[in-house]
Scaffold this motif. Structure first.
Motif, short mmCIF file in Angstrom:
data_model
loop_
_atom_site.label_atom_id
_atom_site.label_comp_id
_atom_site.label_asym_id
_atom_site.label_seq_id
_atom_site.Cartn_x
_atom_site.Cartn_y
_atom_site.Cartn_z
N LEU A 73 69.00 44.65 3.10
CA LEU A 73 70.32 45.81 3.28
C LEU A 73 71.14 45.58 1.96
CD1 LEU A 73 72.63 44.78 6.51
CD2 LEU A 73 70.67 46.31 6.36
N GLN A 74 71.33 44.83 1.15
CA GLN A 74 71.50 45.14 -0.26
C GLN A 74 71.10 46.06 -1.01
OE1 GLN A 74 72.06 41.49 -2.51
NE2 GLN A 74 73.79 42.29 -3.67
N PRO A 75 69.36 46.22 -1.36
CA PRO A 75 69.16 47.44 -1.67
C PRO A 75 68.93 48.30 -1.68
CG PRO A 75 67.74 45.35 -1.41
CD PRO A 75 68.47 45.32 -0.77
N ILE A 76 69.22 48.93 -0.36
CA ILE A 76 69.78 50.04 0.70
C ILE A 76 70.71 50.27 -0.03
CG2 ILE A 76 69.65 51.18 2.54
CD1 ILE A 76 67.07 49.60 3.89
N ALA A 77 71.21 49.35 0.18
CA ALA A 77 73.38 50.46 -0.17
C ALA A 77 73.61 50.69 -1.52
CB ALA A 77 74.37 48.63 0.12
N PHE A 78 72.95 49.89 -2.47
CA PHE A 78 72.86 50.13 -4.00
C PHE A 78 71.69 51.42 -4.41
CE2 PHE A 78 73.65 45.75 -5.14
CZ PHE A 78 74.94 45.50 -5.60
N LEU A 79 70.94 51.44 -3.73
CA LEU A 79 70.23 53.24 -3.37
C LEU A 79 71.02 54.32 -3.26
CD1 LEU A 79 67.52 54.76 -4.10
CD2 LEU A 79 66.81 53.48 -1.77
N GLY A 80 71.75 53.75 -2.23
CA GLY A 80 72.98 54.72 -1.22
C GLY A 80 73.78 55.24 -2.14
N LEU A 81 74.11 54.45 -3.15
CA LEU A 81 74.96 54.02 -4.19
C LEU A 81 74.78 55.08 -5.32
CD1 LEU A 81 78.13 53.35 -6.16
CD2 LEU A 81 76.23 51.65 -6.81
N ALA A 82 73.05 54.96 -5.23
CA ALA A 82 73.40 55.15 -6.64
C ALA A 82 72.38 56.98 -6.04
CB ALA A 82 71.64 54.68 -7.34
N LEU A 83 72.08 57.25 -5.07
CA LEU A 83 72.44 58.40 -5.13
C LEU A 83 73.41 59.56 -4.46
CD1 LEU A 83 69.37 58.27 -2.85
CD2 LEU A 83 68.89 59.11 -4.87
N THR A 84 74.72 58.07 -4.35
CA THR A 84 75.79 59.65 -3.88
C THR A 84 76.36 59.71 -4.93
OG1 THR A 84 76.23 58.07 -1.76
CG2 THR A 84 78.12 58.94 -3.02
N GLU A 85 76.22 58.56 -6.18
CA GLU A 85 77.08 58.94 -7.85
C GLU A 85 75.91 59.74 -8.44
OE1 GLU A 85 79.49 57.85 -9.40
OE2 GLU A 85 79.95 57.59 -6.90
N ALA A 86 74.30 59.86 -7.82
CA ALA A 86 74.39 61.22 -9.04
C ALA A 86 74.03 62.27 -7.97
CB ALA A 86 72.43 61.26 -8.41
N LEU A 87 74.83 62.87 -7.22
CA LEU A 87 74.97 64.56 -7.07
C LEU A 87 76.62 64.34 -7.54
CD1 LEU A 87 74.87 64.34 -2.57
CD2 LEU A 87 73.07 65.56 -4.32
N ALA A 88 77.49 63.25 -7.56
CA ALA A 88 78.50 63.59 -7.94
C ALA A 88 78.52 63.77 -10.19
CB ALA A 88 79.99 62.59 -8.04
N TYR A 123 77.05 48.88 5.24
CA TYR A 123 76.63 47.41 4.21
C TYR A 123 77.20 46.08 5.23
CZ TYR A 123 75.20 44.38 1.18
OH TYR A 123 74.88 42.79 0.51
N ILE A 124 78.57 46.42 4.32
CA ILE A 124 79.33 45.24 5.06
C ILE A 124 79.34 44.70 6.19
CG2 ILE A 124 81.83 44.42 5.21
CD1 ILE A 124 82.42 46.15 2.74
N ASN A 125 79.23 46.14 7.39
CA ASN A 125 79.47 45.98 9.37
C ASN A 125 77.72 45.34 9.78
OD1 ASN A 125 79.67 46.43 11.18
ND2 ASN A 125 79.54 48.55 12.78
N GLY A 126 76.77 45.40 8.63
CA GLY A 126 75.44 44.93 8.62
C GLY A 126 75.31 43.82 8.69
N PRO A 135 73.53 38.02 8.83
CA PRO A 135 73.63 37.38 7.44
C PRO A 135 72.47 37.57 6.49
CG PRO A 135 75.78 36.29 8.49
CD PRO A 135 75.16 37.57 9.80
N GLU A 136 71.55 37.20 7.36
CA GLU A 136 70.18 36.82 7.37
C GLU A 136 69.94 37.88 7.16
OE1 GLU A 136 70.11 36.96 11.98
OE2 GLU A 136 71.08 35.88 10.21
N ALA A 137 70.42 39.62 7.07
CA ALA A 137 69.92 40.70 7.13
C ALA A 137 70.12 41.32 5.58
CB ALA A 137 69.85 41.53 7.92
N GLN A 138 70.96 39.81 4.80
CA GLN A 138 71.70 40.51 3.18
C GLN A 138 70.35 41.26 1.92
OE1 GLN A 138 74.25 38.26 1.02
NE2 GLN A 138 74.71 39.15 -0.32
N ARG A 139 69.24 40.41 2.43
CA ARG A 139 68.20 40.51 1.60
C ARG A 139 67.72 42.23 1.34
NH1 ARG A 139 67.61 36.03 -1.72
NH2 ARG A 139 67.77 34.66 -1.39
#
Length: 71
Positions: free
Chosen positions: A44-59, A30-33, A38-42
């Motif tokens: 990429l941000q929901p995709i990053a949070f979805l990845g966070l949620a899925l990763t934490e759900a597996l833990a 996400y930070i790399n993208g 920078p204009e793609a932040q809007r």
């Protein structure tokens, strides 16, 4: 030497490490993208949070399995 107990907590520890590595990879991408576009932040941000949620759900699923299978 005899080993007693179960290995379910070791399995949870491994799943927690995997979750930590996964969250690090998601936000590194996400930070790399955002640093490249920078204009793609809007977008990429929901995709990053979805990845966070899925990763934490597996833990959390690993924690549940550690207690359910170990019981």
């Amino acid at each position: 030497m005899e080993v007693q107990g179960s290995l379910n907590l070791v399995g949870y520890g491994l799943s927690a490490i995997g979750g930590g590595i996964g969250v690090g990879l998601v936000f590194a991408a996400y930070i790399n993208g955002v640093s490249r576009q920078p204009e793609a932040q809007r977008v990429l941000q929901p995709i990053a949070f979805l990845g966070l949620a899925l990763t934490e759900a597996l833990a959390i699923l690993g924690l549940v399995f550690a207690f359910v299978i170990g019981a």
